[in-house]
Design a protein around this motif. Structure first.
Motif, mmCIF file in Angstrom:
data_model
loop_
_atom_site.group_PDB
_atom_site.id
_atom_site.type_symbol
_atom_site.label_atom_id
_atom_site.label_comp_id
_atom_site.label_asym_id
_atom_site.label_seq_id
_atom_site.Cartn_x
_atom_site.Cartn_y
_atom_site.Cartn_z
ATOM 1 N N TYR A 6 0.877 -1.183 0.000
ATOM 2 C CA TYR A 6 0.000 0.000 0.000
ATOM 3 C C TYR A 6 0.910 1.228 0.000
ATOM 4 C CZ TYR A 6 -3.570 3.321 1.714
ATOM 5 O OH TYR A 6 -4.423 4.395 1.873
ATOM 6 N N PRO A 7 1.137 1.785 -1.199
ATOM 7 C CA PRO A 7 2.063 2.919 -1.277
ATOM 8 C C PRO A 7 1.353 4.263 -1.109
ATOM 9 C CG PRO A 7 1.457 2.243 -3.482
ATOM 10 C CD PRO A 7 0.627 1.414 -2.532
ATOM 11 N N GLY A 8 2.070 5.223 -0.623
ATOM 12 C CA GLY A 8 1.492 6.560 -0.502
ATOM 13 C C GLY A 8 2.494 7.512 0.103
ATOM 14 N N THR A 9 2.089 8.784 0.145
ATOM 15 C CA THR A 9 2.965 9.791 0.744
ATOM 16 C C THR A 9 2.740 9.813 2.261
ATOM 17 O OG1 THR A 9 2.592 11.052 -1.293
ATOM 18 C CG2 THR A 9 3.745 12.175 0.463
ATOM 19 N N PHE A 10 1.504 9.572 2.679
ATOM 20 C CA PHE A 10 1.147 9.508 4.102
ATOM 21 C C PHE A 10 1.673 10.746 4.843
ATOM 22 C CE2 PHE A 10 1.457 5.086 2.581
ATOM 23 C CZ PHE A 10 0.149 4.705 2.770
ATOM 24 N N ASP A 11 1.277 11.908 4.355
ATOM 25 C CA ASP A 11 1.797 13.175 4.900
ATOM 26 C C ASP A 11 0.685 14.001 5.517
ATOM 27 O OD1 ASP A 11 3.755 15.166 5.357
ATOM 28 O OD2 ASP A 11 3.089 16.276 3.606
ATOM 29 N N PRO A 12 0.124 13.619 6.664
ATOM 30 C CA PRO A 12 0.425 12.440 7.475
ATOM 31 C C PRO A 12 -0.625 11.345 7.244
ATOM 32 C CG PRO A 12 -0.872 13.985 8.752
ATOM 33 C CD PRO A 12 -0.780 14.556 7.356
ATOM 34 N N TYR A 15 -7.167 8.676 9.277
ATOM 35 C CA TYR A 15 -8.072 7.559 9.550
ATOM 36 C C TYR A 15 -8.568 6.925 8.245
ATOM 37 C CZ TYR A 15 -8.096 9.033 14.460
ATOM 38 O OH TYR A 15 -7.730 9.346 15.744
ATOM 39 N N GLY A 16 -8.529 7.688 7.150
ATOM 40 C CA GLY A 16 -8.896 7.131 5.841
ATOM 41 C C GLY A 16 -7.887 6.066 5.413
ATOM 42 N N HIS A 17 -6.603 6.392 5.544
ATOM 43 C CA HIS A 17 -5.559 5.413 5.224
ATOM 44 C C HIS A 17 -5.711 4.164 6.106
ATOM 45 C CE1 HIS A 17 -2.993 9.129 4.079
ATOM 46 N NE2 HIS A 17 -3.139 8.453 2.951
ATOM 47 N N MET A 18 -5.966 4.409 7.416
ATOM 48 C CA MET A 18 -6.065 3.276 8.351
ATOM 49 C C MET A 18 -7.221 2.355 7.973
ATOM 50 S SD MET A 18 -3.595 3.574 10.415
ATOM 51 C CE MET A 18 -4.057 2.271 11.502
ATOM 52 N N ASP A 19 -8.310 2.966 7.513
ATOM 53 C CA ASP A 19 -9.475 2.172 7.117
ATOM 54 C C ASP A 19 -9.123 1.271 5.924
ATOM 55 O OD1 ASP A 19 -12.654 2.221 7.563
ATOM 56 O OD2 ASP A 19 -12.222 1.960 5.432
ATOM 57 N N ASN A 38 8.720 10.784 -2.205
ATOM 58 C CA ASN A 38 7.894 11.778 -2.924
ATOM 59 C C ASN A 38 8.327 13.222 -2.737
ATOM 60 O OD1 ASN A 38 6.020 10.997 -4.731
ATOM 61 N ND2 ASN A 38 4.391 10.620 -3.252
ATOM 62 N N ALA A 39 9.610 13.479 -2.951
ATOM 63 C CA ALA A 39 10.132 14.829 -2.728
ATOM 64 C C ALA A 39 9.401 15.847 -3.605
ATOM 65 C CB ALA A 39 11.618 14.861 -3.008
ATOM 66 N N GLY A 40 8.934 15.402 -4.777
ATOM 67 C CA GLY A 40 8.240 16.290 -5.708
ATOM 68 C C GLY A 40 6.973 16.883 -5.095
ATOM 69 N N LYS A 41 6.396 16.194 -4.112
ATOM 70 C CA LYS A 41 5.160 16.685 -3.477
ATOM 71 C C LYS A 41 5.449 17.649 -2.329
ATOM 72 C CE LYS A 41 1.135 13.838 -4.122
ATOM 73 N NZ LYS A 41 0.088 13.107 -3.412
ATOM 74 N N ASP A 42 6.738 17.830 -2.059
ATOM 75 C CA ASP A 42 7.177 18.718 -0.984
ATOM 76 C C ASP A 42 6.424 18.440 0.327
ATOM 77 O OD1 ASP A 42 8.639 20.668 0.212
ATOM 78 O OD2 ASP A 42 7.348 22.322 -0.429
ATOM 79 N N PRO A 43 6.587 17.227 0.868
ATOM 80 C CA PRO A 43 5.818 16.865 2.071
ATOM 81 C C PRO A 43 6.135 17.767 3.263
ATOM 82 C CG PRO A 43 6.928 14.954 1.123
ATOM 83 C CD PRO A 43 7.484 16.159 0.439
ATOM 84 N N TYR A 128 -15.002 7.862 6.499
ATOM 85 C CA TYR A 128 -13.623 8.315 6.284
ATOM 86 C C TYR A 128 -13.303 8.683 4.840
ATOM 87 C CZ TYR A 128 -13.089 6.072 10.827
ATOM 88 O OH TYR A 128 -13.227 5.729 12.136
ATOM 89 N N GLN A 129 -14.276 8.435 3.950
ATOM 90 C CA GLN A 129 -14.015 8.574 2.514
ATOM 91 C C GLN A 129 -13.509 9.940 2.079
ATOM 92 O OE1 GLN A 129 -17.324 7.625 -0.098
ATOM 93 N NE2 GLN A 129 -17.169 5.529 0.648
ATOM 94 N N PHE A 130 -13.992 10.971 2.728
ATOM 95 C CA PHE A 130 -13.689 12.337 2.273
ATOM 96 C C PHE A 130 -12.360 12.848 2.825
ATOM 97 C CE2 PHE A 130 -15.949 12.252 6.168
ATOM 98 C CZ PHE A 130 -15.245 13.146 6.958
ATOM 99 N N ILE A 131 -11.736 12.088 3.724
ATOM 100 C CA ILE A 131 -10.527 12.619 4.378
ATOM 101 C C ILE A 131 -9.344 12.609 3.417
ATOM 102 C CG2 ILE A 131 -8.914 12.344 6.310
ATOM 103 C CD1 ILE A 131 -11.074 10.805 7.800
ATOM 104 N N SER A 132 -8.631 13.715 3.359
ATOM 105 C CA SER A 132 -7.391 13.722 2.579
ATOM 106 C C SER A 132 -6.317 14.428 3.402
ATOM 107 C CB SER A 132 -7.592 14.423 1.226
ATOM 108 O OG SER A 132 -7.479 15.816 1.377
ATOM 109 N N SER A 133 -5.087 13.948 3.289
ATOM 110 C CA SER A 133 -3.974 14.545 4.051
ATOM 111 C C SER A 133 -3.861 16.022 3.720
ATOM 112 C CB SER A 133 -2.664 13.849 3.698
ATOM 113 O OG SER A 133 -2.725 12.487 4.001
ATOM 114 N N ARG A 134 -4.107 16.349 2.445
ATOM 115 C CA ARG A 134 -3.960 17.742 2.010
ATOM 116 C C ARG A 134 -4.935 18.659 2.770
ATOM 117 N NH1 ARG A 134 -5.744 21.146 -2.371
ATOM 118 N NH2 ARG A 134 -7.139 19.553 -3.201
#
Ligand code: ADP
Length: 170
Positions: A6-12, A15-19, A38-43, A128-134
């Motif tokens: 399960y790849p991702g930036t996880f920044d941070p 609960y959506g990711h955990m689900d 993911n340096a391109g995303k400037d976490p 949790y569907q609507f949650i985004s790290s951004r």
């Protein structure tokens, strides 16, 4: 043994990711949560901080997380990473139609790079569907309460991180 990545930036991690990780338990025998540089995303958080948050999140899961799930960081091509850990399944989450185009292209490219790897899409529960790290970062930056999206510890660290950044700017 079916190993999934399960790849991702996880920044941070939210609960959506955990689900999604919980749901993956029904599909694979072992899941590797792969925290991308993911340096391109400037976490906002460093790679090691993001990995630590994932590790803490996995510890809180209900099942025997140590056996089922683990985390790793990676900086290489995703298909190369999957190969290195003998995973033939990539897990991705889908939130809305807006995610679809990007995910569709990425899956197509990865399938070309390694036809032996399949991508499986999962949807988080309605809660949790609507949650985004951004958005979590944006809300936190503006002083909003994000404790229903991320752990209280991460919510505090987000506040600290933004304070540090604004002090650096002034
Ligand atoms: P990336 O930069 O690879 O998109 P993210 O950490 O933003 O990394 O997301 C990792 C994966 O988790 C993506 O497939 C994303 O669609 C999925 N995801 C993130 N938040 C949610 C959520 N609330 N519900 C379902 N899937 C999600």
């Amino acid at each position: 043994m079916r190993i999934g990545v399960y790849p991702g930036t996880f920044d941070p991690i939210t609960y959506g990711h955990m689900d999604i990780i919980h749901r993956a338990a029904g599909i694979v025998d072992k899941i590797i949560v792969a925290v991308a540089a993911n340096a391109g995303k400037d976490p906002l958080f460093s790679l090691s901080e993001r990995e630590k948050f994932v590790q803490q999140g996995l510890k809180r899961t209900h099942f025997n997380a140590l056996y089922f799930a683990c985390r790793q960081t990676f900086q290489s091509l995703l298909t190369h990473f999957c190969h290195s850990v003998q995973a033939k399944i990539i897990i991705r989450g889908l939130r809305a139609i807006s995610d679809f185009e990007y995910e569709f292209q990425m899956t197509g490219m990865n399938a070309r790079l390694d036809p032996g790897i399949d991508t499986v899409f999962l949807m988080a529960s309605e809660k949790y569907q609507f949650i985004s790290s951004r958005f979590v970062k944006e809300i936190s930056l503006l002083g909003g309460d994000v404790t229903s999206f991320v752990s209280p510890r991460i919510a505090t660290l987000l506040q600290q991180q933004f304070k540090k950044k604004s002090l650096l700017k002034s």
